[in-house]
Scaffold this active site. Structure first.
Site, PDB file in Angstrom:
ATOM      1  N   GLY A  90       0.833  -1.189   0.000  1.00  0.00           N
ATOM      2  CA  GLY A  90       0.000   0.000   0.000  1.00  0.00           C
ATOM      3  C   GLY A  90       0.869   1.240   0.000  1.00  0.00           C
ATOM      4  CG  ASP A 141       8.484  -9.459   4.325  1.00  0.00           C
ATOM      5  OD1 ASP A 141       9.488 -10.039   3.845  1.00  0.00           O
ATOM      6  OD2 ASP A 141       7.967  -8.462   3.788  1.00  0.00           O
TER       7      ASP A 141
END
Length: 304
Positions: free
Chosen positions: A41, A162
């Site tokens: 985003g 991550d």
């Protein structure tokens, strides 16, 4: 790295409603320039109107959300990232984990996450890019904080999935770090995962070969890649063939203890990798980091 190209951010006040129909976003916060954008985003600078606190506003499009979760009192599901960050906040948070201050649903558009924004900080990717490979004492100071923060995250039922230099921010004044971006995160479980939304060059051999992995061995493998990155100035593996070989080639003079820890984290077999607790008790991790500030000197303070 984040794409710093300009992105427009216009939201009408009536479009945005937060949890439990509280005041709209625009009544509580102002939104400033784009800080960065990527697959997750876009992130904008922002300010809380009540006290002027500087914040980061993360905008997530519903189309980019792969995992959803249910929250008490919410009729519709929310992105898993919101649920995970709210959970970590409710148990008191941790100095090494970014805190979500608020979130809002944008009708027909997605979600806004209001995050704390450490001032005078930069992500670890830029930190290493500007300064080159880090001295081991500085790497130890940063790495120890990351591992301790991950112990907190795992202890409260969350796995990040991550861990990489771009998802660690460093306060250039204090050298304190925070883990950011839980967009690939998931509830922690002991059984294997069959989906992965993290970064390929930080993924372990078992994912590359069989599309399956467990939470702790994945995290520890990523930590091995990250530590190599810090002390050598770049990641050890670029291609799948290198990942499955699991044999890092050290490009700089690194102490035997540090090499030993990296190789342990990058063990080919998941069961041969240490737990986070075992990692913290490794001889290199018990080293001295106190002299680092003098050696490192005064750091510049780039703005986010």
């Amino acid at each position: 790295m984040l794409d710093k190209t300009s992105v427009e951010f216009h939201l009408e006040e009536e479009e945005i409603r937060g949890k439990n129909e509280k005041q709209p976003f625009c009544s509580l916060y102002s939104c400033g320039p784009l800080l960065g954008s990527g697959g997750f985003g876009s992130v904008f600078s922002g300010r809380r109107l009540s006290d002027g606190l500087q914040v980061a506003v993360k905008q997530i499009s519903s189309e980019r959300v792969h995992q959803w979760a249910r929250l008490p009192g919410e009729l519709e599901p929310v992105p898993m990232e919101i649920a995970l960050l709210q959970l970590l906040s409710e148990v008191g948070g941790h100095s090494g984990v970014v805190r979500m201050l608020d979130w809002f649903r944008v009708e027909g558009r997605g979600f806004l996450l209001v995050m704390e924004r450490p001032l005078q900080c930069q992500d670890l990717f830029d930190f290493i890019t500007e300064r080159g490979a880090l001295p081991e004492r500085l790497a130890l100071r940063v790495f120890r904080q990351i591992v301790e923060a991950l112990r907190f995250v795992h202890a409260h039922g969350v796995v990040h999935r991550d861990i990489k230099d771009e998802n660690i921010v460093v306060d250039t004044r204090t050298l304190n770090v925070k883990i950011i971006d839980f967009g690939s995160g998931a509830p922690l479980k002991e059984t294997p995962y069959g989906e992965f939304e993290g970064t390929r060059v930080y993924s372990p051999p078992e994912w590359v070969l069989s599309q399956s992995y467990e939470a702790v061995p994945l995290t520890v493998w990523s930590l091995g890649v990250l530590l190599f990155d810090m002390v050598c100035g770049d990641i050890p593996f670029e291609r799948d063939q290198e990942i499955v070989k699991a044999t890092p080639t050290f490009t700089r003079r690194i102490s035997k203890e540090c090499q030993s820890l990296i190789r342990w984290c990058l063990s080919y077999r998941p069961e041969d990798r240490p737990s986070l607790e075992e990692l913290l008790s490794h001889p290199w991790m018990e080293g001295d980091e106190e002299e680092e500030e003098e050696e490192h000197g005064s750091l510049p303070s780039p703005s986010l």
